[in-house]
Write a protein that holds these residues in place. Structure first.
Motif, PDB file in Angstrom:
ATOM      1  N   LEU A 111     -30.575  10.028 -25.523  1.00 47.03           N
ATOM      2  CA  LEU A 111     -29.507   9.212 -26.099  1.00 47.03           C
ATOM      3  C   LEU A 111     -29.251   7.969 -25.243  1.00 47.03           C
ATOM      4  CD1 LEU A 111     -27.425   9.092 -28.400  1.00 47.03           C
ATOM      5  CD2 LEU A 111     -25.840  10.287 -26.894  1.00 47.03           C
ATOM      6  N   ALA A 112     -29.244   8.140 -23.928  1.00 43.55           N
ATOM      7  CA  ALA A 112     -29.046   7.005 -23.023  1.00 43.55           C
ATOM      8  C   ALA A 112     -30.188   6.001 -23.159  1.00 43.55           C
ATOM      9  CB  ALA A 112     -28.915   7.494 -21.583  1.00 43.55           C
ATOM     10  N   LEU A 113     -31.409   6.497 -23.258  1.00 42.80           N
ATOM     11  CA  LEU A 113     -32.554   5.598 -23.429  1.00 42.80           C
ATOM     12  C   LEU A 113     -32.467   4.849 -24.757  1.00 42.80           C
ATOM     13  CD1 LEU A 113     -35.499   7.746 -22.027  1.00 42.80           C
ATOM     14  CD2 LEU A 113     -34.427   5.735 -20.993  1.00 42.80           C
ATOM     15  N   PHE A 114     -31.983   5.538 -25.793  1.00 44.02           N
ATOM     16  CA  PHE A 114     -31.800   4.872 -27.083  1.00 44.02           C
ATOM     17  C   PHE A 114     -30.872   3.674 -26.933  1.00 44.02           C
ATOM     18  CE2 PHE A 114     -28.774   4.296 -30.559  1.00 44.02           C
ATOM     19  CZ  PHE A 114     -29.619   3.818 -31.538  1.00 44.02           C
ATOM     20  N   TRP A 115     -29.710   3.880 -26.308  1.00 44.05           N
ATOM     21  CA  TRP A 115     -28.737   2.794 -26.166  1.00 44.05           C
ATOM     22  C   TRP A 115     -29.253   1.684 -25.283  1.00 44.05           C
ATOM     23  CZ3 TRP A 115     -25.255   1.631 -29.441  1.00 44.05           C
ATOM     24  CH2 TRP A 115     -24.691   2.622 -30.238  1.00 44.05           C
ATOM     25  N   VAL A 116     -29.961   2.034 -24.221  1.00 44.58           N
ATOM     26  CA  VAL A 116     -30.500   1.011 -23.314  1.00 44.58           C
ATOM     27  C   VAL A 116     -31.518   0.134 -24.048  1.00 44.58           C
ATOM     28  CG1 VAL A 116     -32.000   0.715 -21.304  1.00 44.58           C
ATOM     29  CG2 VAL A 116     -30.046   2.232 -21.183  1.00 44.58           C
ATOM     30  N   LEU A 117     -32.344   0.746 -24.884  1.00 44.42           N
ATOM     31  CA  LEU A 117     -33.344  -0.017 -25.619  1.00 44.42           C
ATOM     32  C   LEU A 117     -32.737  -0.794 -26.787  1.00 44.42           C
ATOM     33  CD1 LEU A 117     -36.270   2.565 -25.713  1.00 44.42           C
ATOM     34  CD2 LEU A 117     -36.086   0.505 -24.303  1.00 44.42           C
TER      35      LEU A 117
END
Length: 177
Positions: A65-71
């Motif tokens: 989920l964190a990687l989704f938001w960062v990207l």
């Protein structure tokens, strides 16, 4: 106003109205593309069955989920800037060319684009590296095209400030007359 001067003004209003709609459609498409691109780490985690109902699985889900938001965040910032620009174009479509609202909207849209670029160049790569533990310092990925966009957006922000000053002068002159 003469008819010769009125025709280009009316054409500009029509173009601005159509461009306002195109900006909203563009913002939606950018947001959808960001979701599709950002969802790949989450889908990858699900496909590899990393997400389970234990602590490790929950942490894997949070990481995805964190990687989704960062990207996705730089694209969401850019979509927001396009929505700000659509409001300006809507004002222009109504014939409100030299208003404080429209002028401030130009500046705000350019600043939104600068935030999007800043996050794309420095914020997103750095946080991505921290989450994936591929790096501990600051990462940045800037191509010549990105540098050109930063310069372009900065100049548009300056243009917005100039338009704001001109709109203030116009408003003062309108009060006097």
């Amino acid at each position: 106003m003469t008819e010769a001067a009125l025709a280009p003004l009316q054409r500009a209003q029509q173009l601005a109205g159509g461009a306002a709609t195109a900006a909203v459609v563009g913002a939606i498409l950018i947001a959808l593309a960001a979701v599709a691109k950002g969802a790949s780490p989450a889908l990858e985690a699900l496909a590899e069955q990393q997400v389970t109902f234990d602590l490790a699985g929950i942490l894997a889900a949070l990481r995805a989920l964190a990687l989704f938001w960062v990207l996705a965040l730089p694209s969401f910032f850019l979509a927001g800037a396009l929505l700000d620009l659509s409001k300006v174009l809507d004002e222009y479509g109504k014939g409100q060319f030299f208003t404080l609202k429209a002028s401030a909207g130009v500046r705000k849209a350019a600043e939104g684009a600068l935030w999007a670029l800043g996050f794309k160049i420095v914020g997103s790569p750095t946080i991505y590296a921290w989450i994936t533990q591929e790096g501990r310092g600051f990462e940045w990925h800037m191509e010549p095209f990105d540098l050109g966009l930063v310069g372009f957006a900065a100049f548009v922000a300056v243009l917005g400030r100039v338009l704001e000053a001109a709109a203030r002068i116009k408003a003062e002159n309108d009060e006097i007359v």
